[in-house]
Design a protein around this motif. Structure first.
Motif, PDB file in Angstrom:
ATOM      1  N   HIS A  48     -50.297 -39.637 -15.954  1.00  0.00           N
ATOM      2  CA  HIS A  48     -50.431 -40.942 -16.602  1.00  0.00           C
ATOM      3  C   HIS A  48     -49.783 -42.008 -15.726  1.00  0.00           C
ATOM      4  CE1 HIS A  48     -50.684 -44.116 -19.419  1.00  0.00           C
ATOM      5  NE2 HIS A  48     -49.420 -44.090 -19.783  1.00  0.00           N
ATOM      6  N   GLU A  49     -48.543 -41.756 -15.332  1.00  0.00           N
ATOM      7  CA  GLU A  49     -47.847 -42.628 -14.379  1.00  0.00           C
ATOM      8  C   GLU A  49     -46.919 -41.761 -13.545  1.00  0.00           C
ATOM      9  OE1 GLU A  49     -45.737 -45.768 -16.276  1.00  0.00           O
ATOM     10  OE2 GLU A  49     -47.536 -46.878 -16.856  1.00  0.00           O
ATOM     11  N   GLY A  50     -46.886 -42.022 -12.244  1.00  0.00           N
ATOM     12  CA  GLY A  50     -45.968 -41.277 -11.396  1.00  0.00           C
ATOM     13  C   GLY A  50     -46.606 -40.800 -10.115  1.00  0.00           C
ATOM     14  N   LEU A  51     -45.925 -39.858  -9.461  1.00  0.00           N
ATOM     15  CA  LEU A  51     -46.397 -39.299  -8.200  1.00  0.00           C
ATOM     16  C   LEU A  51     -45.923 -37.856  -8.113  1.00  0.00           C
ATOM     17  CD1 LEU A  51     -47.801 -39.860  -5.447  1.00  0.00           C
ATOM     18  CD2 LEU A  51     -45.528 -40.428  -4.544  1.00  0.00           C
ATOM     19  N   ALA A  70     -51.521 -38.996  -7.912  1.00  0.00           N
ATOM     20  CA  ALA A  70     -50.995 -40.254  -8.436  1.00  0.00           C
ATOM     21  C   ALA A  70     -51.686 -40.592  -9.754  1.00  0.00           C
ATOM     22  CB  ALA A  70     -51.191 -41.360  -7.405  1.00  0.00           C
ATOM     23  N   ASN A  71     -51.492 -41.832 -10.215  1.00  0.00           N
ATOM     24  CA  ASN A  71     -52.007 -42.254 -11.517  1.00  0.00           C
ATOM     25  C   ASN A  71     -53.485 -41.930 -11.678  1.00  0.00           C
ATOM     26  OD1 ASN A  71     -49.459 -43.323 -11.595  1.00  0.00           O
ATOM     27  ND2 ASN A  71     -50.085 -45.438 -11.884  1.00  0.00           N
ATOM     28  N   GLY A  72     -53.829 -41.296 -12.775  1.00  0.00           N
ATOM     29  CA  GLY A  72     -55.213 -40.962 -13.071  1.00  0.00           C
ATOM     30  C   GLY A  72     -55.665 -39.623 -12.545  1.00  0.00           C
ATOM     31  N   GLY A  73     -54.835 -38.950 -11.740  1.00  0.00           N
ATOM     32  CA  GLY A  73     -55.215 -37.671 -11.168  1.00  0.00           C
ATOM     33  C   GLY A  73     -54.989 -36.515 -12.126  1.00  0.00           C
ATOM     34  N   TRP A  74     -55.769 -35.450 -11.935  1.00  0.00           N
ATOM     35  CA  TRP A  74     -55.640 -34.232 -12.735  1.00  0.00           C
ATOM     36  C   TRP A  74     -55.546 -33.042 -11.799  1.00  0.00           C
ATOM     37  CZ3 TRP A  74     -55.471 -34.027 -18.133  1.00  0.00           C
ATOM     38  CH2 TRP A  74     -55.651 -35.263 -18.782  1.00  0.00           C
ATOM     39  N   LEU A  75     -54.835 -32.004 -12.223  1.00  0.00           N
ATOM     40  CA  LEU A  75     -54.655 -30.840 -11.359  1.00  0.00           C
ATOM     41  C   LEU A  75     -54.728 -29.553 -12.168  1.00  0.00           C
ATOM     42  CD1 LEU A  75     -51.452 -29.444 -11.468  1.00  0.00           C
ATOM     43  CD2 LEU A  75     -51.001 -31.859 -10.996  1.00  0.00           C
ATOM     44  N   TYR A  88     -49.234 -22.406  -6.413  1.00  0.00           N
ATOM     45  CA  TYR A  88     -48.459 -23.450  -5.739  1.00  0.00           C
ATOM     46  C   TYR A  88     -47.442 -24.042  -6.699  1.00  0.00           C
ATOM     47  CZ  TYR A  88     -52.143 -25.828  -8.313  1.00  0.00           C
ATOM     48  OH  TYR A  88     -53.008 -26.217  -9.308  1.00  0.00           O
ATOM     49  N   ASP A  89     -46.454 -24.719  -6.129  1.00  0.00           N
ATOM     50  CA  ASP A  89     -45.497 -25.496  -6.917  1.00  0.00           C
ATOM     51  C   ASP A  89     -46.020 -26.923  -7.066  1.00  0.00           C
ATOM     52  OD1 ASP A  89     -43.515 -23.400  -6.975  1.00  0.00           O
ATOM     53  OD2 ASP A  89     -42.977 -23.947  -4.922  1.00  0.00           O
ATOM     54  N   VAL A  90     -45.638 -27.572  -8.147  1.00  0.00           N
ATOM     55  CA  VAL A  90     -45.892 -28.999  -8.305  1.00  0.00           C
ATOM     56  C   VAL A  90     -44.564 -29.663  -8.659  1.00  0.00           C
ATOM     57  CG1 VAL A  90     -47.120 -30.799  -9.558  1.00  0.00           C
ATOM     58  CG2 VAL A  90     -48.265 -28.621  -9.072  1.00  0.00           C
ATOM     59  N   VAL A  91     -44.187 -30.659  -7.842  1.00  0.00           N
ATOM     60  CA  VAL A  91     -42.904 -31.346  -8.005  1.00  0.00           C
ATOM     61  C   VAL A  91     -43.157 -32.829  -8.246  1.00  0.00           C
ATOM     62  CG1 VAL A  91     -40.707 -31.914  -6.894  1.00  0.00           C
ATOM     63  CG2 VAL A  91     -41.784 -29.692  -6.474  1.00  0.00           C
ATOM     64  N   ALA A  92     -42.398 -33.420  -9.163  1.00  0.00           N
ATOM     65  CA  ALA A  92     -42.467 -34.872  -9.381  1.00  0.00           C
ATOM     66  C   ALA A  92     -41.626 -35.562  -8.314  1.00  0.00           C
ATOM     67  CB  ALA A  92     -41.959 -35.227 -10.772  1.00  0.00           C
ATOM     68  N   LEU A  93     -42.251 -36.402  -7.508  1.00  0.00           N
ATOM     69  CA  LEU A  93     -41.512 -37.125  -6.472  1.00  0.00           C
ATOM     70  C   LEU A  93     -40.757 -38.318  -7.041  1.00  0.00           C
ATOM     71  CD1 LEU A  93     -44.055 -37.050  -3.503  1.00  0.00           C
ATOM     72  CD2 LEU A  93     -42.084 -35.576  -3.913  1.00  0.00           C
ATOM     73  N   ARG A  94     -41.130 -38.729  -8.230  1.00  0.00           N
ATOM     74  CA  ARG A  94     -40.393 -39.783  -8.936  1.00  0.00           C
ATOM     75  C   ARG A  94     -40.545 -39.528 -10.423  1.00  0.00           C
ATOM     76  NH1 ARG A  94     -45.019 -43.457  -7.834  1.00  0.00           N
ATOM     77  NH2 ARG A  94     -44.063 -43.873  -5.823  1.00  0.00           N
ATOM     78  N   ASP A  95     -39.825 -40.286 -11.255  1.00  0.00           N
ATOM     79  CA  ASP A  95     -39.980 -40.149 -12.701  1.00  0.00           C
ATOM     80  C   ASP A  95     -41.455 -40.334 -13.062  1.00  0.00           C
ATOM     81  OD1 ASP A  95     -37.270 -39.851 -12.776  1.00  0.00           O
ATOM     82  OD2 ASP A  95     -36.843 -41.797 -13.686  1.00  0.00           O
ATOM     83  N   SER A  96     -42.007 -39.398 -13.798  1.00  0.00           N
ATOM     84  CA  SER A  96     -43.441 -39.406 -14.084  1.00  0.00           C
ATOM     85  C   SER A  96     -43.696 -39.071 -15.551  1.00  0.00           C
ATOM     86  CB  SER A  96     -44.171 -38.381 -13.203  1.00  0.00           C
ATOM     87  OG  SER A  96     -43.967 -38.647 -11.826  1.00  0.00           O
ATOM     88  N   GLU A  97     -44.805 -39.580 -16.066  1.00  0.00           N
ATOM     89  CA  GLU A  97     -45.265 -39.214 -17.409  1.00  0.00           C
ATOM     90  C   GLU A  97     -46.606 -38.514 -17.264  1.00  0.00           C
ATOM     91  OE1 GLU A  97     -45.973 -40.972 -21.917  1.00  0.00           O
ATOM     92  OE2 GLU A  97     -45.563 -42.361 -20.262  1.00  0.00           O
ATOM     93  N   LEU A 167     -48.611 -49.239  -3.226  1.00  0.00           N
ATOM     94  CA  LEU A 167     -48.054 -47.954  -3.627  1.00  0.00           C
ATOM     95  C   LEU A 167     -46.555 -48.087  -3.833  1.00  0.00           C
ATOM     96  CD1 LEU A 167     -49.810 -45.631  -1.009  1.00  0.00           C
ATOM     97  CD2 LEU A 167     -50.487 -45.994  -3.383  1.00  0.00           C
ATOM     98  N   GLN A 168     -46.093 -47.717  -5.008  1.00  0.00           N
ATOM     99  CA  GLN A 168     -44.655 -47.651  -5.233  1.00  0.00           C
ATOM    100  C   GLN A 168     -44.179 -46.297  -4.709  1.00  0.00           C
ATOM    101  OE1 GLN A 168     -42.936 -50.328  -6.386  1.00  0.00           O
ATOM    102  NE2 GLN A 168     -44.946 -51.334  -6.281  1.00  0.00           N
ATOM    103  N   ILE A 169     -43.915 -46.248  -3.427  1.00  0.00           N
ATOM    104  CA  ILE A 169     -43.611 -44.989  -2.771  1.00  0.00           C
ATOM    105  C   ILE A 169     -42.554 -45.225  -1.707  1.00  0.00           C
ATOM    106  CG2 ILE A 169     -45.482 -45.289  -1.084  1.00  0.00           C
ATOM    107  CD1 ILE A 169     -45.930 -42.265  -1.195  1.00  0.00           C
ATOM    108  N   SER A 170     -41.589 -44.328  -1.620  1.00  0.00           N
ATOM    109  CA  SER A 170     -40.523 -44.470  -0.635  1.00  0.00           C
ATOM    110  C   SER A 170     -40.916 -43.773   0.660  1.00  0.00           C
ATOM    111  CB  SER A 170     -39.228 -43.853  -1.185  1.00  0.00           C
ATOM    112  OG  SER A 170     -39.344 -42.444  -1.269  1.00  0.00           O
ATOM    113  N   GLN A 171     -40.156 -44.042   1.709  1.00  0.00           N
ATOM    114  CA  GLN A 171     -40.420 -43.398   2.990  1.00  0.00           C
ATOM    115  C   GLN A 171     -40.148 -41.898   2.904  1.00  0.00           C
ATOM    116  OE1 GLN A 171     -38.174 -45.581   5.907  1.00  0.00           O
ATOM    117  NE2 GLN A 171     -39.112 -47.529   5.337  1.00  0.00           N
ATOM    118  N   GLU A 172     -39.185 -41.514   2.095  1.00  0.00           N
ATOM    119  CA  GLU A 172     -38.920 -40.092   1.891  1.00  0.00           C
ATOM    120  C   GLU A 172     -40.105 -39.411   1.215  1.00  0.00           C
ATOM    121  OE1 GLU A 172     -35.541 -37.129  -0.087  1.00  0.00           O
ATOM    122  OE2 GLU A 172     -35.409 -39.295  -0.356  1.00  0.00           O
ATOM    123  N   GLU A 173     -40.715 -40.085   0.236  1.00  0.00           N
ATOM    124  CA  GLU A 173     -41.883 -39.535  -0.438  1.00  0.00           C
ATOM    125  C   GLU A 173     -43.074 -39.420   0.513  1.00  0.00           C
ATOM    126  OE1 GLU A 173     -40.810 -41.251  -4.915  1.00  0.00           O
ATOM    127  OE2 GLU A 173     -42.163 -42.361  -3.584  1.00  0.00           O
TER     128      GLU A 173
END
Length: 218
Positions: A48-51, A70-75, A88-97, A167-173
């Motif tokens: 819904h929101e996040g990365l 990212a937003n709108g994606g499904w897995l 595979y693993d799935v990790v939230a790179l930032r706070d996500s809903e 993109l609200q994304i950091s260089q680390e992300e």
């Protein structure tokens, strides 16, 4: 989110009502696992929101990144069809809903909606094309070009339909998504910014030339 989703817009009112009644949302903190390799696959998961980052860790501890969502994606659509543990693993790179569709609802839609099936065929085809291109990037491109292509890969109208050019994304992300260190990702972003392909701000990147990112070579 469902109102903006391609597959949801094709459902009948009765089908959409059942989906809405059986889905639920969950907030995941940045850095936390959404799911682990080897877990049973019980839900189709939407952002819904996040990365998010889809990845795997080798026995030696090396992390291999497959893709970002990212937003709108499904897995997980393929894993649900195969009824096998997650690969595979799935990790939230930032706070996500996230949104979760139970497997029973997913399979029911497969049995009752031709439009949903058509969407999944396209989704799986786009996912396959993405993974083929990522293997190519990893084996053939230098880090600057790999960062460019991994950023461009986020802009897929089927896999991440809700993503915007800022993109609200950091260089680390960015490094996590492209398999580079934060420092190396920062160097690549400076090269891409000087080439006029994007603009880097604190905590965000604005894409100026998407086609240029897709074609960039070091």
């Amino acid at each position: 989110m469902l109102a903006k989703t391609m597959w949801a817009r094709s459902l009948t009112e009765a089908q959409l009502a059942r989906v809405e009644a059986e889905m639920f949302s969950r907030k995941i903190a940045g850095g936390a696992f959404v799911c682990h390799k080897g877990d049973p696959v019980t839900h189709w998961i939407g952002v819904h929101e996040g990365l998010l980052k889809m990845s795997s860790v080798s026995p030696e501890g090396k992390t291999v990144s497959f893709a970002g969502m990212a937003n709108g994606g499904w897995l997980g659509e393929g894993s649900l069809l195969k009824s096998e543990p997650r690969k595979y693993d799935v990790v939230a790179l930032r706070d996500s809903e996230l949104l979760y569709m139970p497997k029973t609802t997913y399979l029911w839609l497969l049995d009752n909606s031709i439009q949903f099936n058509r969407f999944l065929v396209t989704q799986l085809n786009e996912r396959l094309a993405l993974f083929i291109s990522l293997v190519e990037y990893d084996r053939m491109l230098e880090p600057d070009a790999r960062v460019a292509r991994c950023l461009a890969a986020l802009f897929n109208p089927y896999l991440n339909p809700g993503i915007g050019r800022e993109l609200q994304i950091s260089q680390e992300e960015v490094g996590n998504l492209s398999g580079a260190s934060r420092q190396r990702a920062n160097q690549a972003l400076q090269v891409l910014e000087k080439a006029g392909l994007l603009k880097v701000d604190y905590g965000s990147i604005t894409i100026l030339d998407l086609d240029g990112l897709r074609q960039f070579h070091s």
